[in-house]
Design a protein around this motif. Sequence first.
Motif, PDB file in Angstrom:
ATOM      1  N   TYR A 100    -113.172 113.951 -46.838  1.00  0.00           N
ATOM      2  CA  TYR A 100    -114.026 113.767 -48.218  1.00  0.00           C
ATOM      3  C   TYR A 100    -112.848 114.768 -49.162  1.00  0.00           C
ATOM      4  CZ  TYR A 100    -118.861 112.588 -46.006  1.00  0.00           C
ATOM      5  OH  TYR A 100    -119.064 111.461 -45.865  1.00  0.00           O
ATOM      6  N   GLN A 101    -112.804 114.469 -50.754  1.00  0.00           N
ATOM      7  CA  GLN A 101    -112.316 115.786 -50.865  1.00  0.00           C
ATOM      8  C   GLN A 101    -112.682 116.470 -51.960  1.00  0.00           C
ATOM      9  OE1 GLN A 101    -110.698 112.858 -54.280  1.00  0.00           O
ATOM     10  NE2 GLN A 101    -108.528 112.412 -52.951  1.00  0.00           N
TER      11      GLN A 101
ATOM     12  N   ASN B 148    -120.402 120.758 -42.362  1.00  0.00           N
ATOM     13  CA  ASN B 148    -121.822 120.059 -41.992  1.00  0.00           C
ATOM     14  C   ASN B 148    -121.457 118.684 -42.357  1.00  0.00           C
ATOM     15  OD1 ASN B 148    -122.734 122.335 -40.172  1.00  0.00           O
ATOM     16  ND2 ASN B 148    -123.629 122.961 -41.782  1.00  0.00           N
ATOM     17  N   LEU B 149    -120.191 118.569 -43.111  1.00  0.00           N
ATOM     18  CA  LEU B 149    -120.117 117.127 -43.388  1.00  0.00           C
ATOM     19  C   LEU B 149    -120.059 116.095 -42.258  1.00  0.00           C
ATOM     20  CD1 LEU B 149    -117.169 117.522 -44.812  1.00  0.00           C
ATOM     21  CD2 LEU B 149    -119.136 117.214 -45.914  1.00  0.00           C
ATOM     22  N   ARG B 150    -121.389 114.725 -42.650  1.00  0.00           N
ATOM     23  CA  ARG B 150    -121.252 113.546 -41.686  1.00  0.00           C
ATOM     24  C   ARG B 150    -120.987 112.339 -42.513  1.00  0.00           C
ATOM     25  NH1 ARG B 150    -127.955 112.853 -41.876  1.00  0.00           N
ATOM     26  NH2 ARG B 150    -126.994 113.414 -43.847  1.00  0.00           N
TER      27      ARG B 150
ATOM     28  N   GLN C  40    -121.401 103.560 -35.745  1.00  0.00           N
ATOM     29  CA  GLN C  40    -121.543 104.740 -36.094  1.00  0.00           C
ATOM     30  C   GLN C  40    -121.865 105.287 -36.387  1.00  0.00           C
ATOM     31  OE1 GLN C  40    -118.664 105.890 -33.328  1.00  0.00           O
ATOM     32  NE2 GLN C  40    -118.422 108.142 -33.755  1.00  0.00           N
ATOM     33  N   ASN C  41    -122.910 106.907 -36.921  1.00  0.00           N
ATOM     34  CA  ASN C  41    -123.511 107.688 -38.180  1.00  0.00           C
ATOM     35  C   ASN C  41    -123.404 109.054 -37.658  1.00  0.00           C
ATOM     36  OD1 ASN C  41    -125.460 107.494 -36.357  1.00  0.00           O
ATOM     37  ND2 ASN C  41    -126.799 106.874 -37.965  1.00  0.00           N
ATOM     38  N   GLN C  42    -123.821 110.233 -38.623  1.00  0.00           N
ATOM     39  CA  GLN C  42    -123.523 110.919 -37.863  1.00  0.00           C
ATOM     40  C   GLN C  42    -122.241 111.991 -37.412  1.00  0.00           C
ATOM     41  OE1 GLN C  42    -126.488 112.677 -38.697  1.00  0.00           O
ATOM     42  NE2 GLN C  42    -127.403 110.909 -39.413  1.00  0.00           N
ATOM     43  N   THR C  43    -121.345 111.940 -37.903  1.00  0.00           N
ATOM     44  CA  THR C  43    -119.710 112.144 -37.470  1.00  0.00           C
ATOM     45  C   THR C  43    -118.974 112.038 -38.321  1.00  0.00           C
ATOM     46  OG1 THR C  43    -118.529 112.361 -35.330  1.00  0.00           O
ATOM     47  CG2 THR C  43    -119.348 110.205 -35.993  1.00  0.00           C
ATOM     48  N   THR C  44    -117.750 113.403 -38.291  1.00  0.00           N
ATOM     49  CA  THR C  44    -116.642 112.612 -39.269  1.00  0.00           C
ATOM     50  C   THR C  44    -115.951 111.928 -38.436  1.00  0.00           C
ATOM     51  OG1 THR C  44    -116.142 114.905 -39.095  1.00  0.00           O
ATOM     52  CG2 THR C  44    -117.586 113.603 -41.241  1.00  0.00           C
ATOM     53  N   GLU C  45    -115.801 111.756 -37.461  1.00  0.00           N
ATOM     54  CA  GLU C  45    -114.456 110.844 -36.153  1.00  0.00           C
ATOM     55  C   GLU C  45    -115.112 110.229 -35.990  1.00  0.00           C
ATOM     56  OE1 GLU C  45    -111.656 114.241 -34.649  1.00  0.00           O
ATOM     57  OE2 GLU C  45    -112.077 113.524 -32.713  1.00  0.00           O
TER      58      GLU C  45
ATOM     59  N   TYR D 166    -114.422 100.860 -42.182  1.00  0.00           N
ATOM     60  CA  TYR D 166    -114.749 102.321 -43.451  1.00  0.00           C
ATOM     61  C   TYR D 166    -115.923 103.445 -43.085  1.00  0.00           C
ATOM     62  CZ  TYR D 166    -118.199  99.704 -45.472  1.00  0.00           C
ATOM     63  OH  TYR D 166    -119.550  98.657 -45.020  1.00  0.00           O
ATOM     64  N   CYS D 167    -116.020 104.605 -43.914  1.00  0.00           N
ATOM     65  CA  CYS D 167    -116.883 105.167 -43.172  1.00  0.00           C
ATOM     66  C   CYS D 167    -117.273 105.941 -45.249  1.00  0.00           C
ATOM     67  CB  CYS D 167    -116.429 106.461 -42.435  1.00  0.00           C
ATOM     68  SG  CYS D 167    -115.288 107.753 -43.601  1.00  0.00           S
ATOM     69  N   LYS D 168    -118.907 106.364 -45.180  1.00  0.00           N
ATOM     70  CA  LYS D 168    -119.462 106.940 -45.895  1.00  0.00           C
ATOM     71  C   LYS D 168    -120.083 108.158 -45.598  1.00  0.00           C
ATOM     72  CE  LYS D 168    -122.535 103.592 -46.941  1.00  0.00           C
ATOM     73  NZ  LYS D 168    -123.012 102.699 -47.775  1.00  0.00           N
TER      74      LYS D 168
END
Length: 64
Positions: free
Chosen positions: A17-18, A24-26, A37-42, A57-59
Amino acid sequence: PVHPVTEGDHLTLHCLYQHTTSPNLRADFYKDGSLIQNQTTEMSITTVSKSHEGFYYCKHPERG
């Protein structure tokens, strides 16, 4: 990825995220429009195969 991925490779996708430094990002990860997949940044794929081919993609679940 910047370089092509071949079958058998290990692949890790990161959602960044810019202008944010919060630990605590997800994020929710999607493949071809379907949540995978959810609740993670990887997201890791340990052994890439032809079945992993697609548009990823992710959001953020609330912020988009």
